[in-house]
Design an enzyme around this catalytic site. Structure first.
Site, PDB file in Angstrom:
ATOM      1  N   THR A 187       0.843  -1.202   0.000  1.00  0.00           N
ATOM      2  CA  THR A 187       0.000   0.000   0.000  1.00  0.00           C
ATOM      3  C   THR A 187       0.876   1.249   0.000  1.00  0.00           C
ATOM      4  O   THR A 187       0.668   2.182  -0.778  1.00  0.00           O
ATOM      5  CB  THR A 187      -0.926   0.000   1.245  1.00  0.00           C
ATOM      6  N   HIS A 226       4.933 -10.048   2.743  1.00  0.00           N
ATOM      7  CA  HIS A 226       3.994 -10.988   3.379  1.00  0.00           C
ATOM      8  C   HIS A 226       3.139 -11.771   2.388  1.00  0.00           C
ATOM      9  O   HIS A 226       2.350 -12.627   2.775  1.00  0.00           O
ATOM     10  CB  HIS A 226       3.114 -10.275   4.418  1.00  0.00           C
ATOM     11  N   THR A 260      13.086   4.977  10.844  1.00  0.00           N
ATOM     12  CA  THR A 260      14.072   3.953  11.219  1.00  0.00           C
ATOM     13  C   THR A 260      13.729   2.639  10.533  1.00  0.00           C
ATOM     14  O   THR A 260      12.571   2.217  10.519  1.00  0.00           O
ATOM     15  CB  THR A 260      14.107   3.785  12.761  1.00  0.00           C
ATOM     16  N   GLN A 293       1.281  -9.427  -6.082  1.00  0.00           N
ATOM     17  CA  GLN A 293       0.824 -10.819  -6.165  1.00  0.00           C
ATOM     18  C   GLN A 293       1.743 -11.714  -6.999  1.00  0.00           C
ATOM     19  O   GLN A 293       1.700 -12.926  -6.864  1.00  0.00           O
ATOM     20  CB  GLN A 293      -0.600 -10.872  -6.741  1.00  0.00           C
ATOM     21  N   SER A 305       5.933  -6.993  -2.144  1.00  0.00           N
ATOM     22  CA  SER A 305       5.648  -7.069  -0.716  1.00  0.00           C
ATOM     23  C   SER A 305       6.066  -8.412  -0.132  1.00  0.00           C
ATOM     24  O   SER A 305       5.921  -9.446  -0.775  1.00  0.00           O
ATOM     25  CB  SER A 305       4.143  -6.849  -0.517  1.00  0.00           C
ATOM     26  N   ASN A 336      -5.077  -9.449  -7.914  1.00  0.00           N
ATOM     27  CA  ASN A 336      -5.187 -10.150  -6.635  1.00  0.00           C
ATOM     28  C   ASN A 336      -6.465 -10.957  -6.485  1.00  0.00           C
ATOM     29  O   ASN A 336      -6.513 -11.912  -5.722  1.00  0.00           O
ATOM     30  CB  ASN A 336      -5.075  -9.154  -5.477  1.00  0.00           C
ATOM     31  N   CYS A 352      -8.700  -7.471   1.479  1.00  0.00           N
ATOM     32  CA  CYS A 352      -8.779  -6.054   1.810  1.00  0.00           C
ATOM     33  C   CYS A 352     -10.169  -5.486   1.561  1.00  0.00           C
ATOM     34  O   CYS A 352     -10.565  -4.523   2.173  1.00  0.00           O
ATOM     35  CB  CYS A 352      -7.767  -5.273   0.991  1.00  0.00           C
TER      36      CYS A 352
HETATM   37  C1  LIG Z   1      -2.048  -6.466  -5.854  1.00  0.00           C
HETATM   38  C2  LIG Z   1      -1.984  -5.904  -4.471  1.00  0.00           C
HETATM   39  N1  LIG Z   1      -1.515  -4.672  -4.291  1.00  0.00           N
HETATM   40  C3  LIG Z   1      -1.423  -4.126  -3.083  1.00  0.00           C
HETATM   41  C4  LIG Z   1      -1.822  -4.809  -1.964  1.00  0.00           C
HETATM   42  C5  LIG Z   1      -1.726  -4.135  -0.638  1.00  0.00           C
HETATM   43  O1  LIG Z   1      -0.919  -4.857   0.223  1.00  0.00           O
HETATM   44  P1  LIG Z   1      -0.796  -4.460   1.760  1.00  0.00           P
HETATM   45  O2  LIG Z   1      -2.186  -4.455   2.310  1.00  0.00           O
HETATM   46  O3  LIG Z   1       0.055  -5.503   2.320  1.00  0.00           O
HETATM   47  O4  LIG Z   1      -0.209  -3.125   1.827  1.00  0.00           O
HETATM   48  C6  LIG Z   1      -2.338  -6.096  -2.086  1.00  0.00           C
HETATM   49  C7  LIG Z   1      -2.860  -6.855  -0.928  1.00  0.00           C
HETATM   50  O5  LIG Z   1      -3.695  -7.712  -1.043  1.00  0.00           O
HETATM   51  C8  LIG Z   1      -2.410  -6.670  -3.385  1.00  0.00           C
HETATM   52  O6  LIG Z   1      -2.877  -7.896  -3.572  1.00  0.00           O
END
Ligand SMILES: Cc1ncc(COP(=O)(O)O)c(C=O)c1O
Length: 387
Positions: free
Chosen positions: A73, A202, A238, A180, A200, A152, A326
């Site tokens: 994000t 996670h 930091t 993704q 990302s 996603n 989300c």
């Molecule tokens: C394609 C995509 N972009 C951005 C995000 C945002 O990730 P986060 O909520 O970890 O910031 C996601 C989360 O599902 C995603 O699938």
């Protein structure tokens, strides 16, 4: 004991035990602040720069082109707003697709209020952007095109190499949200003409709290966070070193097994898709049949309401989702499913099953055993069904 089958890897992934092991020393032994001059700080700084190299290598970028952030994000906000404000004297027009993640959609909406103009491109019934539409939409005042690498919700992979080529020819910056796809399918930022890329941790077996933005050398952006000048002044705060070290370890693991794991997941995904479509009446696949993430299956079922389906599956030990995690708390139908042409009622009958590193064939078999029963039961009581 109640079964616990995780089929929501697109929402988030468990941290790989090898990643956990790599991170642990960074909490209480190697805990230094990367900005400190003493031994602890320098040791931390070294780990930070090594991590940067590992992550850059996965997308064939240079280490100095990676800026660490806290989340996809944040990276997406930084890409859009950072490019917009750095180039506002050149132009104020930005192009995005109509199926971007909410963090791109909302950033674009915010930029509109700040005087920028946004073109949201249509997608076809599979969720793909037509590169010709990009060509037609680019104007003299266009400064940025942002199209995600893979969606996603429906898993569709976009033709980003072609889009990148068009943007390069037209001298417009090209950003792609690869949250993704990163670690799941190969990415080469040079070959694909990508100027900015979001990834990302996670979503690929690393910890939450670490992500990055690739920014091609020479491209100027305006930071969102001002402060001590970390990350070349582009993201003060930091450094969350433990999370970043974990992100890098997760990249190493993905890199070693990317091809084999992709083939394994594709096989499981295709078995799941084929059997669901064959065995459940009035079931349809959302997204592209081939150009889709190896771990994504997304269906819609006639006369079904998605939330009830997810609750029933949960009671049977299967963790699934109606769309993106989300947005699944919202009651509105997914903007992605509407964009591919589903009616609101059809979009409400969707189910996303996303597979991952610990998905086994017997779990797919269990889903195939219980899903038809769940659908049958829900259809019997469905207010949508014509009796
Ligand atoms: C394609 C995509 N972009 C951005 C995000 C945002 O990730 P986060 O909520 O970890 O910031 C996601 C989360 O599902 C995603 O699938």
């Amino acid at each position: 004991m109640r079964k616990k089958i995780y089929m929501d890897y697109a929402a988030t992934t468990p941290v790989d035990p090898r990643v956990v092991k790599a991170i642990l020393p960074y909490f209480s032994e190697k805990f230094g602040n990367t900005m400190s001059l003493h031994f602890f700080g320098q040791e931390a700084k070294e780990a930070l720069e090594e991590s940067r190299e590992v992550i850059a290598d996965l997308i064939k970028a240079k280490a100095n082109e990676i800026i660490f952030t806290s989340s996809a994000t944040e990276s997406n906000n930084l890409a859009l707003k950072g490019i917009a404000f750095a180039n506002k004297n050149k132009g104020r027009h930005i192009i995005i697709s109509s199926i971007e993640h909410p963090c791109i959609m909302e950033s674009a909406k915010w930029l509109e209020k700040e005087g920028f103009e946004i073109t949201r491109l249509r997608v076809d019934g599979y969720g793909q952007v037509d590169p010709d539409d990009i060509k037609k939409a680019i104007r003299k005042d266009t400064i940025l095109v942002s199209v995600m690498h893979a969606n996603n919700e429906i898993g569709t992979i976009e033709p980003i190499e072609e889009i990148g080529k068009i943007c390069r020819e037209k001298e417009v910056y090209f950003h792609t949200d690869a949250a993704q796809s990163f670690g799941k399918i190969s990415i080469d930022v040079d070959k694909m003409n990508i100027d900015l890329l979001t990834a990302s941790s996670h979503k690929m077996y690393g910890p939450k709290g670490a992500a990055c933005l690739f920014i091609r050398e020479g491209i100027k952006i305006i930071p969102l966070l001002h402060g001590g000048g970390h990350e070349s002044g582009l993201r003060s705060s930091t450094i969350n070193l433990a999370a970043i070290v974990g992100f890098a370890e997760a990249c190493e693991i993905c890199k070693k097994g990317i091809k084999k794991e992709s083939q394994r997941l594709t096989k499981l995904r295709d078995k799941l898709i084929k059997r669901v479509l064959d065995e459940i009446e009035e079931s349809y696949l959302n997204g592209h049949p081939k150009k889709r993430l190896p771990n994504n299956a997304n269906f819609w079922f006639k006369f079904i309401e998605g939330e009830s389906m997810v609750i029933q599956l949960d009671l049977l030990g299967i963790a699934a989702s109606t769309g993106s995690a989300c947005s699944s708390e919202k009651l509105e139908p997914s903007h992605v499913l509407l964009a591919i042409g589903l009616k609101p009622q059809e979009a409400h009958g969707s189910l996303r099953l996303s597979l991952g590193r610990w998905t086994k064939e017997k779990e797919i078999d269990y889903v195939l055993e219980v899903l038809p029963k769940v659908i049958k039961k829900l259809r019997e009581i469905s207010p949508f069904k014509k009796h």
